[in-house]
Design a protein around this motif. Sequence first.
Motif, PDB file in Angstrom:
ATOM      1  N   MET A  33       0.754  -1.304   0.176  1.00  0.00           N
ATOM      2  CA  MET A  33      -0.056  -0.095   0.104  1.00  0.00           C
ATOM      3  C   MET A  33       0.902   1.397   0.003  1.00  0.00           C
ATOM      4  SD  MET A  33      -3.104  -0.870  -0.294  1.00  0.00           S
ATOM      5  CE  MET A  33      -3.882  -2.453  -0.215  1.00  0.00           C
ATOM      6  N   GLU A  34       1.860   1.406  -0.886  1.00  0.00           N
ATOM      7  CA  GLU A  34       2.594   2.604  -0.908  1.00  0.00           C
ATOM      8  C   GLU A  34       1.981   3.667  -1.737  1.00  0.00           C
ATOM      9  OE1 GLU A  34       7.005   3.904  -3.028  1.00  0.00           O
ATOM     10  OE2 GLU A  34       6.317   1.812  -3.091  1.00  0.00           O
ATOM     11  N   GLY A  35       2.388   4.784  -1.086  1.00  0.00           N
ATOM     12  CA  GLY A  35       1.250   5.976  -1.754  1.00  0.00           C
ATOM     13  C   GLY A  35       1.615   6.309  -3.203  1.00  0.00           C
ATOM     14  N   THR A  36       0.500   6.548  -3.911  1.00  0.00           N
ATOM     15  CA  THR A  36       0.874   6.864  -5.182  1.00  0.00           C
ATOM     16  C   THR A  36       1.631   8.276  -5.772  1.00  0.00           C
ATOM     17  OG1 THR A  36      -1.290   7.837  -5.465  1.00  0.00           O
ATOM     18  CG2 THR A  36      -1.352   5.560  -6.289  1.00  0.00           C
ATOM     19  N   ASP A  37       1.331   8.908  -4.719  1.00  0.00           N
ATOM     20  CA  ASP A  37       2.210  10.400  -4.798  1.00  0.00           C
ATOM     21  C   ASP A  37       3.591   9.806  -5.092  1.00  0.00           C
ATOM     22  OD1 ASP A  37      -0.004  11.408  -4.502  1.00  0.00           O
ATOM     23  OD2 ASP A  37       0.491  12.606  -2.693  1.00  0.00           O
ATOM     24  N   GLY A  38       4.252   8.974  -3.912  1.00  0.00           N
ATOM     25  CA  GLY A  38       5.634   8.682  -4.030  1.00  0.00           C
ATOM     26  C   GLY A  38       6.003   7.818  -5.271  1.00  0.00           C
ATOM     27  N   ILE A  39       4.845   6.922  -5.645  1.00  0.00           N
ATOM     28  CA  ILE A  39       5.232   6.013  -6.799  1.00  0.00           C
ATOM     29  C   ILE A  39       5.672   6.606  -8.208  1.00  0.00           C
ATOM     30  CG2 ILE A  39       4.511   4.212  -8.227  1.00  0.00           C
ATOM     31  CD1 ILE A  39       2.806   3.189  -5.748  1.00  0.00           C
ATOM     32  N   VAL A  40       4.598   7.698  -8.209  1.00  0.00           N
ATOM     33  CA  VAL A  40       4.745   8.579  -9.350  1.00  0.00           C
ATOM     34  C   VAL A  40       5.774   9.354  -9.406  1.00  0.00           C
ATOM     35  CG1 VAL A  40       3.453  10.264 -10.935  1.00  0.00           C
ATOM     36  CG2 VAL A  40       2.193   8.213 -10.072  1.00  0.00           C
ATOM     37  N   ALA A  44       8.819   9.815 -11.946  1.00  0.00           N
ATOM     38  CA  ALA A  44       9.168  10.951 -12.738  1.00  0.00           C
ATOM     39  C   ALA A  44      10.669  11.468 -12.468  1.00  0.00           C
ATOM     40  CB  ALA A  44       8.105  12.058 -12.330  1.00  0.00           C
ATOM     41  N   ALA A  45      11.193  11.272 -11.064  1.00  0.00           N
ATOM     42  CA  ALA A  45      12.313  11.865 -10.797  1.00  0.00           C
ATOM     43  C   ALA A  45      13.443  10.870 -11.493  1.00  0.00           C
ATOM     44  CB  ALA A  45      12.645  11.955  -9.133  1.00  0.00           C
ATOM     45  N   SER A  46      13.123   9.560 -11.418  1.00  0.00           N
ATOM     46  CA  SER A  46      14.304   8.761 -12.335  1.00  0.00           C
ATOM     47  C   SER A  46      14.315   9.219 -13.720  1.00  0.00           C
ATOM     48  CB  SER A  46      13.721   7.141 -12.029  1.00  0.00           C
ATOM     49  OG  SER A  46      12.542   7.120 -12.861  1.00  0.00           O
ATOM     50  N   THR A  47      13.303   9.614 -14.335  1.00  0.00           N
ATOM     51  CA  THR A  47      13.586   9.998 -15.905  1.00  0.00           C
ATOM     52  C   THR A  47      14.252  11.264 -15.929  1.00  0.00           C
ATOM     53  OG1 THR A  47      11.532  11.497 -15.930  1.00  0.00           O
ATOM     54  CG2 THR A  47      10.890   9.214 -16.321  1.00  0.00           C
ATOM     55  N   GLY A  48      14.415  12.038 -14.820  1.00  0.00           N
ATOM     56  CA  GLY A  48      15.163  13.214 -15.218  1.00  0.00           C
ATOM     57  C   GLY A  48      16.510  13.109 -14.293  1.00  0.00           C
ATOM     58  N   GLY A  49      16.771  12.082 -13.528  1.00  0.00           N
ATOM     59  CA  GLY A  49      17.894  11.849 -12.543  1.00  0.00           C
ATOM     60  C   GLY A  49      17.956  12.669 -11.418  1.00  0.00           C
ATOM     61  N   LEU A  50      16.832  12.916 -10.831  1.00  0.00           N
ATOM     62  CA  LEU A  50      16.249  13.486  -9.636  1.00  0.00           C
ATOM     63  C   LEU A  50      16.327  12.733  -8.487  1.00  0.00           C
ATOM     64  CD1 LEU A  50      14.070  16.235 -11.291  1.00  0.00           C
ATOM     65  CD2 LEU A  50      16.635  16.747 -10.659  1.00  0.00           C
ATOM     66  N   GLU A  51      16.442  13.355  -7.190  1.00  0.00           N
ATOM     67  CA  GLU A  51      16.063  12.545  -6.013  1.00  0.00           C
ATOM     68  C   GLU A  51      15.474  13.432  -5.266  1.00  0.00           C
ATOM     69  OE1 GLU A  51      18.314   9.574  -2.836  1.00  0.00           O
ATOM     70  OE2 GLU A  51      19.174  10.135  -4.781  1.00  0.00           O
ATOM     71  N   ALA A  52      14.410  12.891  -4.294  1.00  0.00           N
ATOM     72  CA  ALA A  52      13.778  13.968  -3.317  1.00  0.00           C
ATOM     73  C   ALA A  52      14.559  13.996  -2.138  1.00  0.00           C
ATOM     74  CB  ALA A  52      12.259  13.165  -2.748  1.00  0.00           C
ATOM     75  N   VAL A  53      14.754  15.089  -1.657  1.00  0.00           N
ATOM     76  CA  VAL A  53      15.341  15.451  -0.530  1.00  0.00           C
ATOM     77  C   VAL A  53      14.610  16.012   0.660  1.00  0.00           C
ATOM     78  CG1 VAL A  53      17.522  16.354  -1.979  1.00  0.00           C
ATOM     79  CG2 VAL A  53      15.764  17.955  -1.251  1.00  0.00           C
TER      80      VAL A  53
ATOM     81  N   MET B   1      -1.017  14.122  -4.409  1.00  0.00           N
ATOM     82  CA  MET B   1      -0.414  15.304  -5.287  1.00  0.00           C
ATOM     83  C   MET B   1       0.644  16.003  -4.554  1.00  0.00           C
ATOM     84  SD  MET B   1      -1.903  17.047  -2.707  1.00  0.00           S
ATOM     85  CE  MET B   1      -1.296  18.410  -3.095  1.00  0.00           C
ATOM     86  N   HIS B   2       1.309  15.613  -3.306  1.00  0.00           N
ATOM     87  CA  HIS B   2       2.321  16.155  -2.657  1.00  0.00           C
ATOM     88  C   HIS B   2       3.590  15.881  -3.485  1.00  0.00           C
ATOM     89  CE1 HIS B   2      -0.600  15.599   0.679  1.00  0.00           C
ATOM     90  NE2 HIS B   2      -0.298  16.845   1.040  1.00  0.00           N
ATOM     91  N   ILE B   3       4.054  16.880  -4.023  1.00  0.00           N
ATOM     92  CA  ILE B   3       5.595  16.676  -4.486  1.00  0.00           C
ATOM     93  C   ILE B   3       6.450  17.325  -3.535  1.00  0.00           C
ATOM     94  CG2 ILE B   3       6.932  17.384  -6.499  1.00  0.00           C
ATOM     95  CD1 ILE B   3       4.483  18.339  -8.052  1.00  0.00           C
ATOM     96  N   SER B   4       7.534  16.269  -3.440  1.00  0.00           N
ATOM     97  CA  SER B   4       8.595  16.452  -2.284  1.00  0.00           C
ATOM     98  C   SER B   4       9.666  17.451  -3.122  1.00  0.00           C
ATOM     99  CB  SER B   4       9.294  15.238  -2.159  1.00  0.00           C
ATOM    100  OG  SER B   4       8.352  14.306  -1.582  1.00  0.00           O
ATOM    101  N   ASP B   5      10.324  17.914  -1.986  1.00  0.00           N
ATOM    102  CA  ASP B   5      11.617  18.881  -2.231  1.00  0.00           C
ATOM    103  C   ASP B   5      12.318  18.123  -3.210  1.00  0.00           C
ATOM    104  OD1 ASP B   5      10.943  21.232  -0.626  1.00  0.00           O
ATOM    105  OD2 ASP B   5      11.387  20.015   1.223  1.00  0.00           O
TER     106      ASP B   5
END
Lengths: 96, 219
Positions: A33-40, A44-53, B1-5
Amino acid sequence: MDNFVRNSLILLVICTAVMCVAAYAGYASGAGMEGTDGIVEEHAASTGGLEAVEIVPNVGAYGDMGEYVGFTLAGIIAGFIFGYFWIDIKEGGQRA
Amino acid sequence: MHISDGILSTQWCIVWYVVALVFIALGIREIKRRTEETPSYMPLLALMGAAIFVIAVWHIPVPVTGSCSHPIGTPMSAIVVGPFATVVLSAIALIFHAFLAHGGITTLGANTVSMGIVGTFTGYGTYVLLRRVNFSVWIAAGMAGFVGDVLCYLTTAMELALSINPGSVLYHWGLYSLGFVPTQLPLAVAEFIFTAAIVKYIADTRPDIIAKLGGAIDG
Protein backbone atom coordinates in the motif's frame (compact mmCIF):
# COMPACT_ATOMS: atom_id res chain seq x y z
CA MET A 1 -26.15 20.08 22.53
CA ASP A 2 -28.53 20.61 19.59
CA ASN A 3 -29.31 18.06 16.90
CA PHE A 4 -26.87 19.61 14.46
CA VAL A 5 -23.91 19.30 16.83
CA ARG A 6 -24.89 15.80 17.95
CA ASN A 7 -25.30 14.52 14.39
CA SER A 8 -22.08 16.22 13.30
CA LEU A 9 -20.17 14.52 16.10
CA ILE A 10 -21.72 11.15 15.21
CA LEU A 11 -20.76 11.68 11.55
CA LEU A 12 -17.22 12.62 12.60
CA VAL A 13 -16.85 9.46 14.69
CA ILE A 14 -18.24 7.28 11.86
CA CYS A 15 -15.89 8.87 9.28
CA THR A 16 -12.89 8.41 11.55
CA ALA A 17 -13.86 4.79 12.27
CA VAL A 18 -14.28 4.01 8.55
CA MET A 19 -10.88 5.52 7.76
CA CYS A 20 -9.23 3.58 10.60
CA VAL A 21 -10.81 0.28 9.54
CA ALA A 22 -9.90 0.88 5.87
CA ALA A 23 -6.32 1.72 6.81
CA TYR A 24 -6.04 -1.32 9.08
CA ALA A 25 -7.52 -3.62 6.43
CA GLY A 26 -5.11 -2.31 3.84
CA TYR A 27 -1.99 -2.68 5.92
CA ALA A 28 -3.10 -5.97 7.49
CA SER A 29 -3.53 -7.46 4.01
CA GLY A 30 0.21 -6.97 3.53
CA ALA A 31 -0.19 -5.44 0.09
CA GLY A 32 2.40 -2.79 0.85
CA MET A 33 0.00 0.00 0.00
CA GLU A 34 2.66 2.49 -1.00
CA GLY A 35 1.32 5.97 -1.72
CA THR A 36 0.75 6.83 -5.38
CA ASP A 37 2.24 10.28 -4.77
CA GLY A 38 5.56 8.64 -3.95
CA ILE A 39 5.35 6.02 -6.71
CA VAL A 40 4.67 8.51 -9.50
CA GLU A 41 7.11 11.06 -8.09
CA GLU A 42 9.91 8.48 -7.92
CA HIS A 43 9.24 7.41 -11.48
CA ALA A 44 9.18 11.01 -12.68
CA ALA A 45 12.36 11.83 -10.76
CA SER A 46 14.14 8.81 -12.23
CA THR A 47 13.45 10.05 -15.79
CA GLY A 48 15.23 13.29 -14.95
CA GLY A 49 17.96 11.81 -12.74
CA LEU A 50 16.54 13.57 -9.69
CA GLU A 51 16.00 12.50 -6.11
CA ALA A 52 13.72 13.84 -3.40
CA VAL A 53 15.54 15.60 -0.57
CA GLU A 54 14.40 16.20 2.99
CA ILE A 55 14.56 19.87 3.95
CA VAL A 56 11.83 19.93 6.57
CA PRO A 57 12.26 17.76 9.70
CA ASN A 58 9.78 14.91 9.52
CA VAL A 59 8.03 14.20 12.82
CA GLY A 60 7.25 10.71 11.57
CA ALA A 61 10.99 10.00 11.49
CA TYR A 62 10.94 9.90 15.28
CA GLY A 63 8.50 6.99 15.23
CA ASP A 64 4.95 6.96 16.49
CA MET A 65 5.98 9.05 19.49
CA GLY A 66 7.18 11.81 17.15
CA GLU A 67 3.75 12.00 15.59
CA TYR A 68 2.05 12.04 18.98
CA VAL A 69 4.30 14.84 20.18
CA GLY A 70 3.95 16.75 16.92
CA PHE A 71 0.17 16.56 16.87
CA THR A 72 -0.04 17.38 20.58
CA LEU A 73 2.10 20.49 20.12
CA ALA A 74 0.03 21.53 17.11
CA GLY A 75 -3.15 21.02 19.13
CA ILE A 76 -1.83 23.04 22.07
CA ILE A 77 -0.68 25.94 19.87
CA ALA A 78 -3.92 25.94 17.86
CA GLY A 79 -5.93 25.70 21.08
CA PHE A 80 -4.19 28.71 22.60
CA ILE A 81 -4.69 30.79 19.46
CA PHE A 82 -8.31 29.74 19.11
CA GLY A 83 -8.95 30.27 22.81
CA TYR A 84 -7.39 33.74 22.69
CA PHE A 85 -9.77 34.81 19.94
CA TRP A 86 -12.78 33.00 21.39
CA ILE A 87 -13.87 36.00 23.48
CA ASP A 88 -13.77 38.23 20.40
CA ILE A 89 -15.80 35.74 18.47
CA LYS A 90 -18.43 35.05 21.13
CA GLU A 91 -18.64 38.41 22.88
CA GLY A 92 -18.01 40.72 19.95
CA GLY A 93 -14.72 42.05 21.27
CA GLN A 94 -15.70 42.62 24.92
CA ARG A 95 -12.38 41.36 26.24
CA ALA A 96 -12.00 41.82 30.01
CA MET B 1 -0.45 15.28 -5.19
CA HIS B 2 2.25 16.15 -2.68
CA ILE B 3 5.47 16.81 -4.58
CA SER B 4 8.60 16.52 -2.42
CA ASP B 5 11.53 18.90 -2.19
CA GLY B 6 14.22 18.38 -4.80
CA ILE B 7 11.88 17.14 -7.54
CA LEU B 8 10.96 20.38 -9.31
CA SER B 9 13.46 22.77 -10.86
CA THR B 10 14.12 26.10 -9.12
CA GLN B 11 12.56 27.98 -12.03
CA TRP B 12 9.26 26.08 -11.74
CA CYS B 13 9.25 26.30 -7.94
CA ILE B 14 9.40 30.10 -8.28
CA VAL B 15 6.67 30.17 -10.96
CA TRP B 16 4.26 28.11 -8.81
CA TYR B 17 5.12 30.17 -5.73
CA VAL B 18 4.26 33.41 -7.55
CA VAL B 19 0.94 32.00 -8.80
CA ALA B 20 0.09 30.67 -5.33
CA LEU B 21 1.05 33.92 -3.58
CA VAL B 22 -1.29 35.96 -5.79
CA PHE B 23 -4.23 33.74 -4.82
CA ILE B 24 -3.16 33.64 -1.16
CA ALA B 25 -3.05 37.44 -1.04
CA LEU B 26 -6.57 37.60 -2.49
CA GLY B 27 -7.66 34.95 -0.01
CA ILE B 28 -6.26 36.83 3.00
CA ARG B 29 -8.07 39.96 1.87
CA GLU B 30 -11.29 37.97 1.52
CA ILE B 31 -10.86 36.44 4.99
CA LYS B 32 -10.26 39.86 6.56
CA ARG B 33 -13.34 41.30 4.88
CA ARG B 34 -15.62 38.43 5.88
CA THR B 35 -14.28 38.24 9.43
CA GLU B 36 -14.99 41.93 9.94
CA GLU B 37 -18.53 41.42 8.66
CA THR B 38 -19.16 38.18 10.55
CA PRO B 39 -16.82 37.23 13.43
CA SER B 40 -18.22 33.68 13.48
CA TYR B 41 -16.59 33.16 10.07
CA MET B 42 -13.27 32.52 11.88
CA PRO B 43 -14.24 29.33 13.76
CA LEU B 44 -15.81 27.91 10.58
CA LEU B 45 -12.56 28.64 8.75
CA ALA B 46 -10.64 26.86 11.52
CA LEU B 47 -12.95 23.86 11.20
CA MET B 48 -12.51 23.73 7.43
CA GLY B 49 -8.74 24.14 7.80
CA ALA B 50 -8.61 21.19 10.18
CA ALA B 51 -10.80 19.16 7.82
CA ILE B 52 -8.54 19.87 4.82
CA PHE B 53 -5.45 19.03 6.88
CA VAL B 54 -6.81 15.63 7.92
CA ILE B 55 -8.57 14.70 4.66
CA ALA B 56 -5.55 15.53 2.48
CA VAL B 57 -2.99 13.69 4.59
CA TRP B 58 -4.86 10.49 5.42
CA HIS B 59 -3.81 7.87 2.89
CA ILE B 60 -6.65 5.47 2.22
CA PRO B 61 -5.73 2.06 0.81
CA VAL B 62 -7.24 1.07 -2.53
CA PRO B 63 -7.01 -2.74 -2.53
CA VAL B 64 -7.63 -3.14 -6.29
CA THR B 65 -4.43 -1.27 -7.11
CA GLY B 66 -2.37 -2.26 -4.07
CA SER B 67 -1.52 1.33 -3.31
CA CYS B 68 -3.03 4.18 -1.37
CA SER B 69 -3.80 7.85 -1.85
CA HIS B 70 -5.92 10.58 -0.35
CA PRO B 71 -8.85 12.85 -1.20
CA ILE B 72 -8.24 16.62 -1.07
CA GLY B 73 -11.21 18.20 0.74
CA THR B 74 -10.80 21.61 -0.88
CA PRO B 75 -13.95 21.45 -3.08
CA MET B 76 -16.06 20.93 0.05
CA SER B 77 -14.33 23.80 1.82
CA ALA B 78 -14.74 26.09 -1.22
CA ILE B 79 -18.50 25.54 -1.23
CA VAL B 80 -18.79 26.25 2.50
CA VAL B 81 -16.32 29.10 3.13
CA GLY B 82 -15.55 30.33 -0.39
CA PRO B 83 -12.75 29.51 -2.87
CA PHE B 84 -10.21 32.25 -2.10
CA ALA B 85 -10.30 31.54 1.65
CA THR B 86 -9.85 27.85 0.84
CA VAL B 87 -6.60 28.62 -1.00
CA VAL B 88 -5.20 30.10 2.24
CA LEU B 89 -6.42 27.14 4.29
CA SER B 90 -4.91 24.77 1.77
CA ALA B 91 -1.50 26.48 1.93
CA ILE B 92 -1.52 26.33 5.75
CA ALA B 93 -2.49 22.63 5.69
CA LEU B 94 0.30 21.93 3.20
CA ILE B 95 2.89 23.58 5.46
CA PHE B 96 1.90 21.17 8.25
CA HIS B 97 1.86 18.27 5.79
CA ALA B 98 5.51 18.98 5.02
CA PHE B 99 6.34 18.01 8.61
CA LEU B 100 4.66 14.65 8.02
CA ALA B 101 6.80 13.83 4.98
CA HIS B 102 4.04 14.87 2.58
CA GLY B 103 5.21 17.53 0.15
CA GLY B 104 7.91 20.07 0.91
CA ILE B 105 8.74 23.71 1.40
CA THR B 106 10.27 24.48 -2.00
CA THR B 107 7.30 22.75 -3.65
CA LEU B 108 4.70 24.43 -1.43
CA GLY B 109 3.71 26.74 -4.29
CA ALA B 110 3.24 23.86 -6.73
CA ASN B 111 1.23 21.83 -4.22
CA THR B 112 -0.89 24.88 -3.38
CA VAL B 113 -1.61 25.40 -7.08
CA SER B 114 -2.77 21.80 -7.60
CA MET B 115 -4.73 21.25 -4.38
CA GLY B 116 -5.55 24.77 -3.27
CA ILE B 117 -6.22 26.53 -6.57
CA VAL B 118 -7.12 23.97 -9.26
CA GLY B 119 -8.89 21.57 -6.88
CA THR B 120 -10.72 24.43 -5.23
CA PHE B 121 -11.79 26.51 -8.20
CA THR B 122 -12.71 23.63 -10.52
CA GLY B 123 -14.76 22.07 -7.73
CA TYR B 124 -16.40 25.36 -6.84
CA GLY B 125 -17.04 26.17 -10.50
CA THR B 126 -18.61 22.75 -11.05
CA TYR B 127 -20.89 23.27 -8.07
CA VAL B 128 -22.04 26.73 -9.15
CA LEU B 129 -22.53 25.63 -12.76
CA LEU B 130 -24.59 22.57 -11.85
CA ARG B 131 -26.72 24.53 -9.38
CA ARG B 132 -27.44 27.13 -12.07
CA VAL B 133 -28.82 24.42 -14.33
CA ASN B 134 -30.97 23.16 -11.45
CA PHE B 135 -29.10 20.05 -10.35
CA SER B 136 -29.81 19.15 -6.73
CA VAL B 137 -27.42 20.27 -4.00
CA TRP B 138 -26.03 16.81 -3.36
CA ILE B 139 -25.32 16.01 -7.03
CA ALA B 140 -23.72 19.42 -7.60
CA ALA B 141 -21.61 19.10 -4.44
CA GLY B 142 -20.66 15.51 -5.20
CA MET B 143 -19.58 16.35 -8.73
CA ALA B 144 -17.61 19.29 -7.35
CA GLY B 145 -15.68 16.86 -5.13
CA PHE B 146 -15.12 14.39 -7.96
CA VAL B 147 -14.00 16.94 -10.55
CA GLY B 148 -11.82 18.88 -8.10
CA ASP B 149 -10.10 15.70 -6.94
CA VAL B 150 -9.31 14.35 -10.41
CA LEU B 151 -8.19 17.70 -11.84
CA CYS B 152 -5.94 18.28 -8.83
CA TYR B 153 -4.01 15.12 -9.67
CA LEU B 154 -3.91 15.90 -13.39
CA THR B 155 -2.38 19.26 -12.44
CA THR B 156 0.26 17.55 -10.31
CA ALA B 157 1.10 15.33 -13.29
CA MET B 158 1.43 18.44 -15.46
CA GLU B 159 3.69 20.15 -12.90
CA LEU B 160 5.98 17.12 -12.86
CA ALA B 161 6.04 16.89 -16.67
CA LEU B 162 6.71 20.62 -17.18
CA SER B 163 9.64 20.63 -14.80
CA ILE B 164 11.25 17.23 -15.37
CA ASN B 165 10.43 16.50 -19.01
CA PRO B 166 10.21 19.86 -20.82
CA GLY B 167 10.94 18.20 -24.15
CA SER B 168 7.98 15.83 -24.03
CA VAL B 169 5.47 17.45 -21.72
CA LEU B 170 2.28 15.97 -23.18
CA TYR B 171 3.63 12.41 -23.32
CA HIS B 172 4.87 12.50 -19.73
CA TRP B 173 1.77 14.33 -18.51
CA GLY B 174 -0.28 11.43 -19.86
CA LEU B 175 2.14 8.90 -18.38
CA TYR B 176 2.10 10.43 -14.88
CA SER B 177 -1.66 10.89 -15.05
CA LEU B 178 -2.05 7.20 -15.82
CA GLY B 179 0.05 6.51 -12.73
CA PHE B 180 -2.31 8.51 -10.54
CA VAL B 181 -5.70 7.69 -12.05
CA PRO B 182 -6.27 4.00 -11.15
CA THR B 183 -5.84 4.69 -7.43
CA GLN B 184 -7.36 8.14 -7.52
CA LEU B 185 -10.65 7.32 -9.27
CA PRO B 186 -12.08 5.28 -6.36
CA LEU B 187 -10.99 8.06 -4.00
CA ALA B 188 -12.64 10.65 -6.25
CA VAL B 189 -15.83 8.64 -5.85
CA ALA B 190 -15.28 8.75 -2.07
CA GLU B 191 -14.75 12.50 -2.38
CA PHE B 192 -18.05 12.70 -4.30
CA ILE B 193 -19.84 10.88 -1.48
CA PHE B 194 -18.50 12.79 1.51
CA THR B 195 -18.67 16.20 -0.21
CA ALA B 196 -22.27 15.54 -1.25
CA ALA B 197 -23.21 14.22 2.21
CA ILE B 198 -21.64 17.06 4.18
CA VAL B 199 -22.85 19.91 1.95
CA LYS B 200 -26.36 18.43 1.70
CA TYR B 201 -26.44 17.94 5.45
CA ILE B 202 -25.44 21.56 6.12
CA ALA B 203 -27.85 22.82 3.44
CA ASP B 204 -30.71 20.88 5.04
CA THR B 205 -30.04 21.55 8.71
CA ARG B 206 -28.27 24.91 8.96
CA PRO B 207 -28.49 26.80 5.66
CA ASP B 208 -28.33 30.00 7.72
CA ILE B 209 -24.65 29.30 8.51
CA ILE B 210 -23.68 29.31 4.86
CA ALA B 211 -26.05 32.07 3.81
CA LYS B 212 -24.70 34.34 6.55
CA LEU B 213 -21.11 33.61 5.65
CA GLY B 214 -21.52 34.08 1.92
CA GLY B 215 -20.97 30.45 0.92
CA ALA B 216 -22.47 28.91 -2.20
CA ILE B 217 -25.09 26.49 -0.90
CA ASP B 218 -27.79 28.28 -2.85
CA GLY B 219 -25.64 28.30 -5.97
